[in-house]
Motif scaffolding. Structure first.
Motif, PDB file in Angstrom:
ATOM      1  N   ARG A 128      38.803  35.317  37.500  1.00  0.00           N
ATOM      2  CA  ARG A 128      39.163  36.120  38.652  1.00  0.00           C
ATOM      3  C   ARG A 128      39.573  37.507  38.165  1.00  0.00           C
ATOM      4  O   ARG A 128      40.028  37.676  37.028  1.00  0.00           O
ATOM      5  CB  ARG A 128      40.301  35.492  39.449  1.00  0.00           C
ATOM      6  N   ASP A 180      42.068  40.652  39.275  1.00  0.00           N
ATOM      7  CA  ASP A 180      43.229  40.927  40.116  1.00  0.00           C
ATOM      8  C   ASP A 180      43.412  42.428  40.260  1.00  0.00           C
ATOM      9  O   ASP A 180      43.717  43.128  39.286  1.00  0.00           O
ATOM     10  CB  ASP A 180      44.492  40.314  39.502  1.00  0.00           C
ATOM     11  N   SER A 228      36.547  36.794  42.503  1.00  0.00           N
ATOM     12  CA  SER A 228      36.349  35.705  41.547  1.00  0.00           C
ATOM     13  C   SER A 228      34.874  35.504  41.249  1.00  0.00           C
ATOM     14  O   SER A 228      34.002  35.790  42.081  1.00  0.00           O
ATOM     15  CB  SER A 228      36.938  34.396  42.093  1.00  0.00           C
ATOM     16  N   LYS A 264      41.747  40.382  45.159  1.00  0.00           N
ATOM     17  CA  LYS A 264      41.216  39.412  44.208  1.00  0.00           C
ATOM     18  C   LYS A 264      39.709  39.276  44.390  1.00  0.00           C
ATOM     19  O   LYS A 264      39.194  39.344  45.498  1.00  0.00           O
ATOM     20  CB  LYS A 264      41.874  38.037  44.396  1.00  0.00           C
TER      21      LYS A 264
END
Length: 325
Positions: free
Chosen positions: A65, A67, A75, A73
């Motif tokens: 992922r 951030d 992924s 976020k």
């Protein structure tokens, strides 16, 4: 920067990235096959990667992922379909949801990374294959080219011993684009203590002072997202200057690795910057990386012209002498 060329080929449905590194093939291969090293460069500045799974075998899955600084976020997942160490690996690369399942509206791609020796080190050719021209256009529109260039600009740090890369070079500044600046400083000391030096008022008052002749008169820290902080300074004795201070809000706190805060001068409406602090330790030394996002180019140049970096260097040197020692 390592990336030397990017080519999109709508006819053959490919996106190809060419990069050169001053390191042997085996060293570059290790950086791409070790999740802890991948985490240091796979995401662009401000979007560090965390690999939560990494099965580096044919048929194995890697899950990661990214951030963002404001809590965003994104992924992804790799399925390894071919591995020929140390010169080639191929994955099926997919955007995934929080459950790790592919997102239908985002295109998957087959990505091949090839590593070959050169006189200077290693050349990497990364080719992504798409199912349609529309899928290729969608990925390009999402900023993948710019993001990849910025991400791979971090790889030089990974490929070198940390002290070889930064020791004795003081506080360094890189202008990443019109609104982003990366500032780095290696300090001799463990990450946990460097983090405490940034978050414990009794330690902050010892080093976070800028040039000689100043004292910290106010120090309220924010240790959780949503909390606010205030820091103020004033000249001592006959030192010229006027008292000033900064304030802001913590957006992300992940001790002892990362903290993201807003910052502006006390008592003003701005300009507001976004400060993304990252700490990485290797062999007892810690690399401090501060990514600063400015609202515009004019603000960036105005703030840098104040001598900010010189003041930071004086503070970091004081941290080593008084806190970390």
């Amino acid at each position: 920067m390592p990336v030397t060329d990017v080519t999109t080929d709508p006819e053959n449905l490919t996106l190809t990235i060419l990069a050169d590194f001053a390191a042997p093939v085996e060293r570059v291969w290790t950086a791409y096959s070790d999740p802890r090293q991948l985490e240091r460069f796979w995401g662009p500045p401000g979007w560090p990667a965390t690999f939560t799974a990494f099965d580096h075998t044919v048929g194995g899955i890697a899950q990661y992922r990214l951030d963002g600084p404001r809590g965003e976020k994104s992924s992804g997942r790799w399925e390894f379909t071919r591995i020929e160490a140390p010169t080639l690996f191929e994955v099926l690369d997919s955007f995934v949801d929080n459950a790790g399942e592919p997102i239908a509206e985002f295109p998957a791609m087959r990505m091949t990374l090839e590593f070959s020796p050169t006189a200077e080190g290693t050349r990497m050719v990364g080719t992504s294959h798409f199912e349609s021209a529309e899928a290729l256009e969608q990925v390009v529109a999402m900023g993948v080219i710019e993001g990849t260039k910025m991400a791979m600009s971090q790889l030089d740090t990974v490929l070198q011993d940390l002290r070889d890369y930064a020791q004795g070079k003081g506080t360094r500044i890189e202008l990443l684009d019109d609104t982003h600046v990366r500032i780095t400083r290696l300090v001799e000391g463990p990450r946990d203590l460097v983090w405490r030096a940034h978050y414990e008022p009794q330690l902050m008052r010892q080093w976070l002072l800028g040039p000689d002749g100043w004292e910290m008169t106010e120090c309220t820290v924010a240790t959780e997202p949503g909390q606010t902080y205030r820091s103020s300074w004033a000249p001592v004795g006959d030192t010229p200057g006027q008292a000033f201070g900064f304030e802001g809000e913590a957006l992300l706190v992940s001790a002892p690795r990362r903290a993201v805060t807003t910052e502006k001068m006390q008592g003003t409406d701005g300009p507001v910057t976004l400060n993304d602090l990252n700490l990485y330790e290797e062999d007892g030394a810690t690399l401090i990386t501060l990514l600063v996002e400015y609202p515009d180019l004019a603000t960036r140049d105005m703030i840098l012209a104040t001598g900010m970096v010189d003041g930071m260097e004086a503070s970091y040197a004081r941290m080593e002498d008084l806190v970390l020692a």
